[in-house]
Design an enzyme around this catalytic site. Structure first.
Site, short mmCIF file in Angstrom:
data_model
loop_
_atom_site.label_atom_id
_atom_site.label_comp_id
_atom_site.label_asym_id
_atom_site.label_seq_id
_atom_site.Cartn_x
_atom_site.Cartn_y
_atom_site.Cartn_z
N HIS A 21 0.80 -1.23 0.00
CA HIS A 21 0.00 0.00 0.00
C HIS A 21 0.84 1.29 0.00
CE1 HIS A 21 -3.41 -2.54 1.27
NE2 HIS A 21 -2.60 -3.06 2.16
C1 BDR Z 1 -2.89 0.69 5.47
O1 BDR Z 1 -3.04 0.20 6.81
C2 BDR Z 1 -1.82 -0.29 7.29
O2 BDR Z 1 -2.01 -1.57 7.80
C3 BDR Z 1 -0.83 -0.23 6.16
O3 BDR Z 1 0.44 0.17 6.65
C4 BDR Z 1 -1.40 0.79 5.23
O4 BDR Z 1 -0.96 2.10 5.56
C5 BDR Z 1 -3.64 -0.22 4.52
O5 BDR Z 1 -4.98 -0.24 4.86
#
Ligand code: BDR
Ligand code: CA
Length: 313
Positions: free
Chosen positions: A243
């Site tokens: 992400h």
């Molecule tokens: C986001 O939530 C976190 O778990 C990850 O680092 C990312 O920023 C994805 O939903």
């Protein structure tokens, strides 16, 4: 062109770690003024420590790391050890950091930096819940108009939620903070799950990280190995989505990404859909666009950029 000045606001997190490494590997494009830690994936004591572990892994011990808010504006902290492991950085074995944490609070660092730098020259890059940013904007409203842009990972629309059926984790943890940020009037670029779920670390992409054969390449391969177990089972996909590196990759190569300027509002009331990013994708309201909501990317281009830059560290 001179490198873009940014503050990375983060809750590492393996994918946060890769986003930070990409920025630190790209000094000709990105000037990291500081890294501000926030509570999110794991509590603040771990996120600030993990941020320093990553800077040391990158060999960039001169990077300034600040500790910020340990709880959301008005809610209890929700964490995600079920995804990221007990430390937030499970996977590789990395040494505890020896570089110092800065004394100044992250929120005051954000405020002072925006006041001291020329207006419109500092970009904020949140990779976690938006608590630090919202607190800075609430405490010092004069800084809001000085921000060049906010490029953030958060939200979901067509792809729906990953922590509830409607909400993405970063926005869900502190919806009131997200509401402040999305109503701030600052130009925003959003990397929601709609795009980040297309950045899958497949086996050949993971092998390419490992083949760099440096401590960074191997650590990144081990991090993605770790959280892929959870994501593959949850989504039935070919690998785990990376992400947060979408944010730093966008700063380097915006042409890899495609989105629409739309209105995005945050649900802060409903128990059922709390933290939902309501994106007016089809323009069915007269609410003014406030964000570039990204929906697609050139995934192969993204992974070649990432692998090439990580190999420099
Ligand atoms: C986001 O939530 C976190 O778990 C990850 O680092 C990312 O920023 C994805 O939903
Ligand atoms: Ca994150």
């Amino acid at each position: 062109m001179s490198p873009r000045k940014i503050i990375i606001d983060t809750d590492p997190g393996q994918d946060d770690a890769v986003a930070i490494l990409l920025a630190l590997a790209s000094p000709e494009d990105i000037d990291v003024l500081g890294i501000t830690a926030v509570a999110g994936n794991v509590p603040l004591a771990l996120t600030q420590k993990n941020a320093r572990i990553i800077c040391e892994l990158a060999g960039k011990t001169e990077t300034k790391v600040y500790s910020g808010c340990d709880v959301p504006l008005s809610r209890k902290l929700v964490t995600a050890e079920h995804v990221h492991g007990k430390t937030g950085l499970d996977g590789p074995t990395l040494p505890d950091p020896t570089m110092p944490l800065q004394d100044q609070h992250a929120v005051d660092f954000i405020i002072d930096t925006l006041r001291n730098e020329d207006a419109g020259t500092v970009t904020l890059c949140p990779l976690g819940p938006l608590t630090n940013l919202a607190t800075a904007f609430n405490k010092a409203p004069d800084i809001v108009e000085k921000v060049q842009e906010i490029v953030l990972m958060g939200g979901a629309y067509f792809e729906v939620g990953n922590i509830t059926p409607a909400a993405e984790f970063n926005i869900y943890v502190d919806p009131e903070a997200a509401d402040v940020v999305f109503k701030s009037g600052v130009p925003i670029v959003v990397m929601p799950l709609d795009v980040t779920h297309k950045t899958l670390v497949t086996k050949p992409r993971n092998d390419a990280f490992r083949a760099i054969d440096t401590s960074v390449g191997i650590a990144v391969a081990e991090m993605t190995d770790f959280f892929e177990r959870f994501d593959k089972e949850k989504y039935g996909s070919a690998g785990a989505p990376l992400h947060d590196p979408c944010v730093t990759a966008y700063l380097i190569a915006p042409e890899l990404f495609k989105g629409r300027h739309v209105n995005v509002e945050i649900e802060t009331q409903s128990d059922l859909t709390l933290g939902m990013t309501v994106a007016d994708w089809w323009g069915v309201t007269d609410r003014a666009p406030n964000a570039l909501f990204v929906g697609d990317l050139d995934a192969d281009g993204f992974f070649s950029l990432l692998t090439e830059r990580l190999a420099r560290l």
